[in-house]
Design an enzyme around this catalytic site. Structure first.
Site, PDB file in Angstrom:
ATOM      1  N   HIS A  28       0.871  -1.184   0.000  1.00  0.00           N
ATOM      2  CA  HIS A  28       0.000   0.000   0.000  1.00  0.00           C
ATOM      3  C   HIS A  28       0.906   1.232   0.000  1.00  0.00           C
ATOM      4  CE1 HIS A  28      -3.700  -2.330   1.141  1.00  0.00           C
ATOM      5  NE2 HIS A  28      -2.801  -3.124   1.710  1.00  0.00           N
ATOM      6  N   ASN A  33      -6.739   0.935  -2.292  1.00  0.00           N
ATOM      7  CA  ASN A  33      -7.538   1.545  -1.214  1.00  0.00           C
ATOM      8  C   ASN A  33      -6.930   2.862  -0.760  1.00  0.00           C
ATOM      9  OD1 ASN A  33      -5.365   0.260   0.042  1.00  0.00           O
ATOM     10  ND2 ASN A  33      -6.510  -0.221   1.898  1.00  0.00           N
ATOM     11  N   HIS A  89      -2.703 -12.715   1.767  1.00  0.00           N
ATOM     12  CA  HIS A  89      -2.464 -12.842   3.216  1.00  0.00           C
ATOM     13  C   HIS A  89      -3.350 -13.853   3.941  1.00  0.00           C
ATOM     14  CE1 HIS A  89      -5.652  -9.880   3.444  1.00  0.00           C
ATOM     15  NE2 HIS A  89      -4.896  -8.823   3.311  1.00  0.00           N
ATOM     16  N   ASP A  95       2.277  -7.189   2.464  1.00  0.00           N
ATOM     17  CA  ASP A  95       1.110  -6.383   2.825  1.00  0.00           C
ATOM     18  C   ASP A  95       1.586  -5.125   3.559  1.00  0.00           C
ATOM     19  OD1 ASP A  95      -1.393  -5.344   3.345  1.00  0.00           O
ATOM     20  OD2 ASP A  95      -1.894  -6.790   4.906  1.00  0.00           O
ATOM     21  N   HIS A 136       0.792   3.375   8.331  1.00  0.00           N
ATOM     22  CA  HIS A 136      -0.096   4.361   8.950  1.00  0.00           C
ATOM     23  C   HIS A 136       0.755   5.329   9.752  1.00  0.00           C
ATOM     24  CE1 HIS A 136      -3.702   2.192   7.802  1.00  0.00           C
ATOM     25  NE2 HIS A 136      -3.093   1.075   8.163  1.00  0.00           N
ATOM     26  N   GLY A 160      -2.687  -2.528  10.183  1.00  0.00           N
ATOM     27  CA  GLY A 160      -1.626  -2.575   9.179  1.00  0.00           C
ATOM     28  C   GLY A 160      -0.244  -2.622   9.799  1.00  0.00           C
TER      29      GLY A 160
HETATM   30  N1  NCD Z   1      -3.865  -5.276   6.107  1.00  0.00           N
HETATM   31  C1  NCD Z   1      -4.273  -4.278   6.871  1.00  0.00           C
HETATM   32  O1  NCD Z   1      -4.399  -4.460   8.091  1.00  0.00           O
HETATM   33  N2  NCD Z   1      -4.547  -3.055   6.376  1.00  0.00           N
HETATM   34  C2  NCD Z   1      -4.673  -2.682   5.006  1.00  0.00           C
HETATM   35  C3  NCD Z   1      -6.027  -2.936   4.458  1.00  0.00           C
HETATM   36  C4  NCD Z   1      -6.561  -4.281   4.723  1.00  0.00           C
HETATM   37  O2  NCD Z   1      -6.071  -5.264   4.150  1.00  0.00           O
HETATM   38  O3  NCD Z   1      -7.499  -4.404   5.524  1.00  0.00           O
HETATM   39  C5  NCD Z   1      -4.364  -1.206   4.862  1.00  0.00           C
HETATM   40  O4  NCD Z   1      -4.530  -0.670   3.760  1.00  0.00           O
HETATM   41  O5  NCD Z   1      -3.936  -0.568   5.830  1.00  0.00           O
HETATM   42 ZN    ZN Z   2      -5.837  -6.985   3.069  1.00  0.00          ZN
END
Ligand code: NCD
Ligand code: ZN
Length: 441
Positions: A67, A99, A233, A306, A310, A325
């Site tokens: 992300h 997202n 995941h 993944d 944040h 995340g």
């Molecule tokens: N994996 C996560 O915990 N977060 C992801 C989105 C998601 O997969 O829910 C995110 O974009 O922060």
């Molecule tokens: Zn996810």
């Protein structure tokens, strides 16, 4: 092994390298952005570099699930900081999730994102398209560079009509010929929960049944429509067993955090409980051990980070508001390669999971062979150290892996034939003599 090339190469690297499944002493010739030569004998060159034996040249790593955010969420991460984190972690290619804010669910936004990322980063990026409410847009999205749909999140499935929507999505994606990447947790099951809500209950609130229900549903849909599907995941060995016994061509990946951290252990070590909050949740100790055992046996085809950055202040919020995340681009290679260095698994198992199969998944020609992209990661195999999130290049400078001891450090990354990252610095250097000078015995 010996492939003679008649023309001179720009740079010739003599080093130990991961070539066709094992580590060998080789010469790697780079011309422009391509690997022009791989062989046992030197060829003529303008610039010859020799690396001491504790360094190993790997093909550039590939992460199919990150992300990078950008746009309104640039305070968490953007294409520049995300790419820097990737390069510092040995990664040259990523699949980026949609997202963002606003989410990439229109063709106009997809095109804007592709343009923006092309301006900001030279990495190989595949752009995924957010599951749209109106499915007629899928064909145009595919024609405009969407590599896959997803990750399809449980929240959006619930919002657009639950199972009925999911069925329509799988049907239309199959018709159009675009793959789907699923975040597999069933929102009906998550929303049924009515017990206490706190960090300790995260893996009860989003419990294993939610993953299993989604897997069964996806199998039914793939069986019915033949949609090309990847489940990202996964957290349960049982899920993997079910997918395998379905006999269907459903691919999947697992993250390092689900293999290396249980929720109990994470909460016991992390400075903030929200550092352990991730979706799907970290599971219990027996589950994560069995998942890791499957990885070391070579039963997990792809490991994806993944990488979900944040802001630190967001992780101070109470349970329901703290965003889920964990970032992983700068920890995945050191952690997994340490499993190899310590004898738990072999290098081929790790490289197939973080390089070969992900590159194939993203349709990229990255590998140490003549004619492939000159994208390389150089690791130091004698670099025992502890993970220090404060030093991350990601904007998210925290991780539940803080303090974990690893034996491997990524010291340099070459992208499109140029030395792009070296000893914690970024550059854009075609003359690679600096590489040799910077990597002492
Ligand atoms: N994996 C996560 O915990 N977060 C992801 C989105 C998601 O997969 O829910 C995110 O974009 O922060
Ligand atoms: Zn996810």
């Amino acid at each position: 092994m010996l492939i003679m090339s008649t023309s001179r190469v720009n740079t010739l690297i003599r080093a130990r390298a991961y070539v066709r499944g094992s580590v060998k002493e080789v010469y790697i010739g780079i011309t422009g952005s391509e690997i022009a030569y791989v062989g046992n004998e030197p060829v003529e060159t303008e610039n010859r570099v020799e690396l001491p034996s504790q360094y190993i040249v790997l093909p550039g790593l590939v992460d199919i699930h990150v992300h990078f955010r950008d746009f309104d969420l640039s305070y968490k991460e953007d294409a520049v900081s995300g790419s820097q984190a990737a390069l510092a972690g040995g990664y040259v290619a990523v699949g980026d999730m949609p997202n963002t804010k606003p989410p990439i669910k229109t063709v106009e936004l997809l095109r804007r994102k592709i343009e923006e990322f092309n301006r900001k980063t030279g990495m190989h990026i595949r752009h995924y398209f957010g599951a749209p409410q109106e499915l007629s847009v899928l064909k145009e999205a595919l024609d405009n560079g969407a590599y896959a749909i997803g990750e399809v999140l449980p929240e959006e499935v619930a919002e657009y009509g639950g199972d009925q929507y999911l069925e329509a999505l799988f049907k239309e994606a199959a018709r159009v010929g675009i793959p789907i990447i699923m975040h597999c947790e069933d929102s009906l099951i998550i929303n049924q929960y009515s017990g206490p809500r706190d960090f300790e209950h995260h893996n009860v609130i989003r419990n294993p049944r939610a993953e299993l229900a989604c897997i069964h549903n996806v199998i039914r849909l793939v069986y019915r429509y033949g949609t090309k599907t990847h489940i990202t995941h996964l957290t349960l060995p049982q899920s993997i067993g079910i997918i395998k016994s379905s006999g269907l061509d459903i691919t999947f990946d697992v993250t390092p955090h689900h293999m290396l951290l249980s929720q109990e252990e994470c909460l016991a070590r992390a400075e903030k409980p929200a550092y352990c909050k991730v979706n799907p949740p970290l599971r219990d100790e027996p589950t994560r051990r069995e998942l890791l055992a499957m990885f070391v046996r070579g039963e997990i085809p792809i490991v994806a980070s993944d990488h979900a950055p944040h802001a630190d202040w967001e992780k101070d919020k109470p349970y329901d508001e703290a965003p889920p995340g964990i970032v992983g681009l700068e920890t995945t290679a050191p952690l997994l390669l340490t499993l190899w260095r310590r004898g738990f698994t072999d290098l081929g198992t790790v490289m197939r999971a973080i390089q070969e199969r992900p590159a194939k998944f993203l349709g990229l020609n990255i590998g140490i062979r003549q004619g492939s992209c000159a994208d390389l990661a150089i690791i130091n195999t004698k670099a025992r150290h502890r993970i220090e999130p404060e030093k991350f290049r990601s904007r998210a400078k925290f991780s539940p892996f803080k303090g974990f001891e690893v034996d491997i450090a990524v010291v340099a990354t070459i992208l499109h034939g140029k030395l792009t990252y070296l000893n914690e610095e970024y550059m854009n250097n075609t003359v690679m003599k600096t590489l040799e000078n910077a990597l002492p015995h």
